[in-house]
Design a protein around this motif. Structure first.
Motif, PDB file in Angstrom:
ATOM      1  N   ARG A   1      -5.354  -9.120  12.712  1.00  0.00           N
ATOM      2  CA  ARG A   1      -5.144  -9.249  11.275  1.00  0.00           C
ATOM      3  C   ARG A   1      -4.287  -8.090  10.766  1.00  0.00           C
ATOM      4  NH1 ARG A   1     -10.105  -9.085   7.084  1.00  0.00           N
ATOM      5  NH2 ARG A   1     -10.651 -11.032   8.152  1.00  0.00           N
ATOM      6  N   TYR A   2      -3.274  -8.411   9.990  1.00  0.00           N
ATOM      7  CA  TYR A   2      -2.413  -7.423   9.350  1.00  0.00           C
ATOM      8  C   TYR A   2      -2.538  -7.569   7.841  1.00  0.00           C
ATOM      9  CZ  TYR A   2       0.143  -6.125  13.624  1.00  0.00           C
ATOM     10  OH  TYR A   2       0.494  -5.627  14.865  1.00  0.00           O
ATOM     11  N   ASP A   3      -2.418  -6.424   7.134  1.00  0.00           N
ATOM     12  CA  ASP A   3      -2.412  -6.468   5.674  1.00  0.00           C
ATOM     13  C   ASP A   3      -1.018  -6.113   5.156  1.00  0.00           C
ATOM     14  OD1 ASP A   3      -2.248  -3.755   6.080  1.00  0.00           O
ATOM     15  OD2 ASP A   3      -4.272  -3.307   5.391  1.00  0.00           O
ATOM     16  N   VAL A   4      -0.892  -5.939   3.840  1.00  0.00           N
ATOM     17  CA  VAL A   4       0.422  -5.701   3.241  1.00  0.00           C
ATOM     18  C   VAL A   4       1.003  -4.349   3.634  1.00  0.00           C
ATOM     19  CG1 VAL A   4       0.089  -7.235   1.272  1.00  0.00           C
ATOM     20  CG2 VAL A   4      -0.743  -4.872   1.142  1.00  0.00           C
ATOM     21  N   ARG A   5       0.171  -3.436   4.131  1.00  0.00           N
ATOM     22  CA  ARG A   5       0.692  -2.126   4.570  1.00  0.00           C
ATOM     23  C   ARG A   5       1.288  -2.194   5.967  1.00  0.00           C
ATOM     24  NH1 ARG A   5      -4.815   1.001   3.833  1.00  0.00           N
ATOM     25  NH2 ARG A   5      -5.395  -0.926   4.909  1.00  0.00           N
TER      26      ARG A   5
ATOM     27  N   ASN B   1      -1.476 -12.895  10.478  1.00  0.00           N
ATOM     28  CA  ASN B   1      -2.224 -12.877  11.730  1.00  0.00           C
ATOM     29  C   ASN B   1      -1.212 -12.984  12.860  1.00  0.00           C
ATOM     30  OD1 ASN B   1      -4.807 -12.817  10.503  1.00  0.00           O
ATOM     31  ND2 ASN B   1      -4.706 -15.011  10.163  1.00  0.00           N
TER      32      ASN B   1
ATOM     33  N   LYS C   1       0.487 -11.722   1.407  1.00  0.00           N
ATOM     34  CA  LYS C   1      -0.692 -10.861   1.330  1.00  0.00           C
ATOM     35  C   LYS C   1      -1.198 -10.414   2.689  1.00  0.00           C
ATOM     36  CE  LYS C   1      -1.240 -10.650  -3.099  1.00  0.00           C
ATOM     37  NZ  LYS C   1      -1.149  -9.351  -3.813  1.00  0.00           N
ATOM     38  N   GLY C   2      -0.542 -10.831   3.752  1.00  0.00           N
ATOM     39  CA  GLY C   2      -0.986 -10.421   5.072  1.00  0.00           C
ATOM     40  C   GLY C   2      -0.484 -11.386   6.129  1.00  0.00           C
TER      41      GLY C   2
ATOM     42  N   ASP D   1     -12.270  -3.637   9.068  1.00  0.00           N
ATOM     43  CA  ASP D   1     -12.667  -4.645   8.077  1.00  0.00           C
ATOM     44  C   ASP D   1     -13.124  -5.936   8.747  1.00  0.00           C
ATOM     45  OD1 ASP D   1     -11.934  -2.762   6.253  1.00  0.00           O
ATOM     46  OD2 ASP D   1     -10.032  -3.714   5.687  1.00  0.00           O
TER      47      ASP D   1
ATOM     48  N   CYS E   1      -7.678  -2.376   9.474  1.00  0.00           N
ATOM     49  CA  CYS E   1      -7.773  -3.839   9.560  1.00  0.00           C
ATOM     50  C   CYS E   1      -8.850  -4.253  10.562  1.00  0.00           C
ATOM     51  CB  CYS E   1      -6.426  -4.430   9.961  1.00  0.00           C
ATOM     52  SG  CYS E   1      -5.149  -4.336   8.683  1.00  0.00           S
TER      53      CYS E   1
END
Length: 412
Positions: free
Chosen positions: A112-116, A160, A157-158, A73, A70
């Motif tokens: 930032r975090y994603d779905v994982r 913050n 989807k993610g 990216d 993350c």
């Protein structure tokens, strides 16, 4: 299409300290990634992974792999933006471009975090940290779940995650849904919108949304801040912290109300036309305007209104288009003569044809007509023609009184 909602989970002191440590390593990962990309003149995620992943794991061994990706990216996106701005600046000011500050992240950042790395099952929210995955219960407001239900395709989807000024951990949950197929209204009229300081929005139909309350609130908080900053005591600093953000929230609420009224209008509107103000730069206005005017312009929330209007109109099938902002306030909406001296405050009195009209309404009509002219040149049919067509097929040059809202029939 995206929407977000902010929640404040209840966490223990140990969990908060774990988030603080995670943020430190996240910042270090971002800064290392950005430095590597700039030094190697690259914006490739694959290149960055091969060059830096092992080193990051050695220096930040507790940071989960998902958060490393993350941070990587985010760094790639920041460097790409930096490259674009630097390239544009090189064309005008090469020396200043060389001194342009490189992208970096401060310790008090938002991760930032994603779905994982973040999940939400019912009311249970879990997200990764350096210590272990934190599990907590959060409450999503009822209005949000009713407006954006999962049955219509809204999925998490993610997120913050960060800390506000009061030291509270907040989680900004980001939901995403495929853009709905909404038929655009092609048979409606085109409405020009002029944004300003004294009137937030003025339509080409002559409707004003005044900024009296907004200007009053801004003057109030500006005076309060200046007095407290002069005082400089501990109580004054506490008061400054307490009132921080109030002005911003008030202005955003006003923009929400105005954009909602425009998007949910009962009139048959197919498109709203705005001036393209993306290139407005305060530095270029230096020497062309006084200090007070530059202060007002720097505190002008035109972009926030533009954003809110765009996504609300999208749901109702109304297009939002942009035209060149040059000379819209100096041009007569009837004879199209450009004369700076014709504008006198909030009145526009054309010295060529005698047209007398409110200056903001005059600008809104010019904005609308510029869009219609552009559509005509592209070969598409226009919804409504500019004001003031004469029997010769050219804009009327005689005094107002013969102004028409559409082109007379029989003209080629």
């Amino acid at each position: 299409m995206r929407r977000s909602i902010t929640v404040f989970p209840k966490l223990t002191d140990k969990e908060v300290s774990s988030i603080v440590e995670t943020r430190k390593q996240y910042v270090r990962t971002f800064n290392m990634s950005a430095e590597c990309l700039i030094n190697n003149n690259s914006t490739s995620k694959r290149f960055l992974h091969e060059m830096l992943y092992e080193r990051i794991k050695e220096e930040c061994p507790a940071l989960p792999t998902g958060l490393i990706q993350c941070a990587r990216d985010v760094a790639v996106e920041a460097v790409k933006t930096w490259n674009v701005k630097r390239t544009k600046l090189k064309q005008k000011k090469p020396k200043k471009a060389e001194r342009m500050k490189r992208p970096s992240m401060k310790e008090k950042c938002t991760m930032r975090y994603d779905v994982r790395t973040v999940t939400l099952r019912g009311s249970q929210l879990t997200f990764s940290t350096c210590d272990k995955r934190i599990r907590t219960i959060v409450t999503i407001p009822e209005f949000f779940t009713e407006r954006y239900p999962s049955s219509e395709g809204w999925k998490l989807k993610g997120a913050n995650i960060g800390m506000d000024r009061k030291g509270r951990v907040f989680v900004n949950l980001i939901y995403e849904c495929p853009d709905p197929v909404i038929e655009e209204n092609k048979d409606g009229k085109i409405v020009g919108l002029d944004r300003g300081i004294y009137n937030i929005v003025t339509t080409s139909d002559g409707i004003h949304y005044g900024a009296k309350d907004v200007r009053r609130v801004k003057r109030k908080y500006n005076h309060v801040r200046s007095e407290l900053q002069k005082k400089g005591t501990r109580s004054a600093k506490r008061r400054l912290k307490a009132i921080s953000g109030r002005e911003k929230r008030f202005v955003q609420d006003q923009n929400h109300c105005i954009s909602k009224k425009l998007a949910n209008t009962d009139d048959n509107v197919s498109a709203y036309v705005l001036e393209d103000l993306s290139t407005m730069n305060m530095l270029r206005l230096k020497g062309k305007s006084n200090r007070t005017m530059r202060k007002w312009l720097s505190n002008w929330s035109y972009s926030d209104l533009e954003f809110k209007l765009s996504y609300k109109c999208q749901m109702n099938g109304i297009r939002v288009e942009f035209v060149d902002a040059r000379y819209t306030s100096q041009k007569c909406s009837v004879c199209k003569t450009i004369d700076k001296a014709s504008r006198k405050g909030n009145r526009y009195v054309c010295r060529h044809c005698g047209n007398t009209i409110h200056s903001d309404v005059n600008a809104a009509i010019n904005i609308r007509d510029n869009c219609i002219t552009r559509v005509q040149k592209s070969g598409q049919a226009a919804v409504n023609q500019p004001y003031g067509w004469s029997t010769t097929g050219r804009p009327e040059t005689e005094p107002v009184g013969k102004t028409l809202t559409s082109k007379p029939s029989g003209l080629s």
